[in-house]
Design a protein around this motif. Structure first.
Motif, short mmCIF file in Angstrom:
data_model
loop_
_atom_site.label_atom_id
_atom_site.label_comp_id
_atom_site.label_asym_id
_atom_site.label_seq_id
_atom_site.Cartn_x
_atom_site.Cartn_y
_atom_site.Cartn_z
N VAL A 51 0.86 -1.33 -0.05
CA VAL A 51 0.20 0.06 -0.01
C VAL A 51 0.82 1.11 0.08
CG1 VAL A 51 -1.73 1.40 1.38
CG2 VAL A 51 -2.02 -1.29 1.20
N ALA A 52 2.07 1.27 0.67
CA ALA A 52 2.99 2.36 0.93
C ALA A 52 3.82 2.54 -0.34
CB ALA A 52 3.35 2.38 2.15
N ALA A 53 3.68 1.78 -1.15
CA ALA A 53 4.97 1.93 -2.24
C ALA A 53 4.35 2.68 -3.46
CB ALA A 53 5.09 0.41 -2.79
N THR A 54 4.75 4.15 -3.11
CA THR A 54 4.55 5.17 -4.06
C THR A 54 5.99 5.80 -4.62
OG1 THR A 54 4.55 6.86 -2.07
CG2 THR A 54 2.47 5.64 -3.03
N GLY A 55 7.20 5.14 -4.30
CA GLY A 55 8.24 5.74 -4.84
C GLY A 55 8.63 5.96 -6.15
N LEU A 56 8.15 5.09 -7.02
CA LEU A 56 8.11 5.23 -8.38
C LEU A 56 7.26 6.20 -9.12
CD1 LEU A 56 9.31 1.61 -9.34
CD2 LEU A 56 10.74 3.52 -9.05
N GLY A 57 6.32 6.56 -8.24
CA GLY A 57 5.07 7.29 -9.03
C GLY A 57 4.49 6.48 -10.07
N LEU A 58 4.28 7.30 -11.31
CA LEU A 58 3.52 6.85 -12.22
C LEU A 58 4.52 6.47 -13.50
CD1 LEU A 58 0.30 9.03 -12.49
CD2 LEU A 58 0.61 6.94 -11.42
N LEU A 59 5.89 6.22 -13.09
CA LEU A 59 6.72 5.86 -14.18
C LEU A 59 6.34 4.51 -14.72
CD1 LEU A 59 9.35 6.19 -15.70
CD2 LEU A 59 10.76 4.98 -13.61
N PRO A 60 6.09 3.44 -14.03
CA PRO A 60 5.99 2.18 -14.79
C PRO A 60 4.42 2.26 -15.68
CG PRO A 60 6.42 1.67 -12.59
CD PRO A 60 6.24 3.19 -12.76
N GLU A 61 3.48 2.95 -15.18
CA GLU A 61 2.28 3.03 -15.94
C GLU A 61 2.57 3.87 -17.19
OE1 GLU A 61 0.93 1.93 -11.86
OE2 GLU A 61 2.43 3.34 -12.63
N ALA A 62 3.51 4.99 -17.03
CA ALA A 62 3.78 5.75 -18.20
C ALA A 62 4.54 5.03 -19.27
CB ALA A 62 4.63 7.01 -17.89
N LEU A 63 5.52 4.32 -18.78
CA LEU A 63 6.29 3.24 -19.75
C LEU A 63 5.23 2.40 -20.39
CD1 LEU A 63 9.40 2.61 -17.51
CD2 LEU A 63 9.21 3.95 -19.47
N LEU A 64 4.55 1.85 -19.54
CA LEU A 64 3.32 0.96 -20.38
C LEU A 64 2.50 1.47 -21.41
CD1 LEU A 64 2.79 -2.28 -20.07
CD2 LEU A 64 0.47 -1.24 -18.69
N LEU A 65 2.17 2.56 -21.16
CA LEU A 65 1.32 3.44 -22.20
C LEU A 65 2.11 3.70 -23.51
CD1 LEU A 65 -0.64 5.89 -19.96
CD2 LEU A 65 -1.58 3.80 -21.03
N ILE A 66 3.44 3.97 -23.27
CA ILE A 66 4.30 4.14 -24.64
C ILE A 66 4.41 2.67 -25.45
CG2 ILE A 66 6.67 4.49 -25.31
CD1 ILE A 66 6.89 6.37 -22.83
N PHE A 67 4.37 1.78 -24.75
CA PHE A 67 4.62 0.35 -25.04
C PHE A 67 3.09 0.14 -25.97
CE2 PHE A 67 3.48 -4.17 -25.11
CZ PHE A 67 4.45 -4.68 -25.90
N VAL A 93 16.40 0.45 -12.54
CA VAL A 93 17.39 1.48 -12.38
C VAL A 93 16.92 2.59 -11.43
CG1 VAL A 93 19.05 3.26 -13.29
CG2 VAL A 93 18.82 0.64 -14.52
N VAL A 94 15.82 2.81 -11.87
CA VAL A 94 15.27 4.12 -10.95
C VAL A 94 15.03 3.65 -9.86
CG1 VAL A 94 13.33 5.46 -10.75
CG2 VAL A 94 14.44 5.38 -13.07
N ALA A 95 14.35 2.33 -9.56
CA ALA A 95 13.95 1.98 -8.27
C ALA A 95 15.29 2.00 -7.28
CB ALA A 95 13.19 0.75 -8.16
N SER A 96 16.37 1.32 -7.88
CA SER A 96 17.66 1.10 -7.32
C SER A 96 18.27 2.42 -6.89
CB SER A 96 18.63 0.44 -8.21
OG SER A 96 18.24 -0.97 -8.40
N MET A 97 18.00 3.42 -7.72
CA MET A 97 18.57 4.88 -7.45
C MET A 97 17.97 5.56 -6.44
SD MET A 97 19.35 6.15 -11.30
CE MET A 97 19.77 7.94 -10.76
N ARG A 98 16.70 5.37 -6.14
CA ARG A 98 15.86 5.87 -5.13
C ARG A 98 16.00 5.36 -4.08
NH1 ARG A 98 10.29 8.23 -8.19
NH2 ARG A 98 11.37 9.63 -9.73
#
Length: 286
Positions: A51-67, A93-98
């Protein structure tokens, strides 16, 4: 209305819509594949994200929409596969950096890096599922036969495994993952899948029935493995169903887990036999 009635009605409606869009092929079928991709990822993230996992924001969703946009636009397989690889790498990579830049206290919850790994896995799973189906169908007659062959094998495997398992029973197939599945059901499903695939291939006038019988067996086994994989993911995250979208059936992943696994296997086989953009032509030459 009973749960059994809901299951039957939902199954009939889904089959009619799916077969209709499969027959049309082209853009309508790619739109169906795009919808499957989005819904798989949606259900995956609802299961796997804390529930608390918001660190990546909407990055995965944005990438999926591009695909999804690239898939609907009909980009070549090489670009789609490259895009899948980029999506997965960027997410990890983004998850690891954050994770490195933020000092997270030990709370017992999954870390941002772990969440990123699940998101990356979900992106790969959803995107490869849609890509395999879309490129198998393509827009020609071999593509139509290939998808119908896939449907015949997977659906017959599911039906035969269910009824043989209930009638014969016996030792469990994977009790720690899916207690309801039996070894007899798995064997019956494999036989049913091969028979249905060969009947479809013969009706379509295919001449390489011996080879297609082996392919049907592989698809049946992979389909059952895909079902077990989704059961493992649900059990890993303490979920009974992947979602509630389909009345009487649960989520979309609950219905297509075996299908998308088998679709990827058939896509790879067709790719080896022909090309990445027209895999069906290596399986069912025009």
């Amino acid at each position: 209305m009973s749960n059994l009635q809901l299951r039957v009605i939902s199954a009939v409606v889904l089959a009619v819509v799916t077969l209709g869009l499969t027959w049309l092929g082209g853009l309508p079928f790619r739109l169906l594949c795009a919808a499957i991709t989005v819904l798989i990822f949606y259900e995956w993230t609802r299961m796997c994200r804390p529930v608390a996992a918001t660190g990546l924001g909407l990055l995965p969703e944005a990438l999926l929409l591009i695909f999804v946009g690239a898939l609907v636009a009909g980009l070549p397989a090489s670009w789609l596969l490259l895009l899948v690889a980029v999506m997965v790498v960027v997410t990890v990579v983004v998850a690891s950096m954050r994770q490195t830049s933020m000092r997270q206290p030990s709370t017992g919850q999954p870390s941002m890096h772990q969440t990123g790994q699940w998101d990356a896995s979900g992106l790969a799973y959803a995107a490869i599922s849609g890509l395999s189906l879309a490129l198998l169908r393509d827009g020609d007659h071999p593509g139509l036969v290939a998808i119908l062959f896939l449907f015949a094998v997977v659906w017959a495997t599911d039906i035969a495994a269910y009824f043989v398992g209930r009638a014969v029973g016996g030792p469990k197939l994977a009790p720690s993952i899916s207690p309801g599945k039996t070894q007899s059901g798995a064997l019956g499903g494999a036989v049913g899948g091969v028979v249905a695939g060969l009947l479809l291939a013969a009706a379509a006038g295919a001449g390489n029935l011996a080879a297609l019988g082996v392919v049907a067996l592989v698809l049946s086994l992979v389909s059952q493995a895909g079902d077990l994989f989704e059961s493992w993911v649900k059990r890993r995250h303490n979920r009974k169903d992947s979602g509630t979208l389909i009345p009487g059936h649960g989520g979309v992943m609950d219905r297509v887990d075996g299908l998308v696994a088998a679709a990827f296997a058939l896509y790879v086989i067709g790719w080896i036999s022909a090309t990445a953009d027209h895999p069906a032509q290596g399986l069912f030459p025009a």
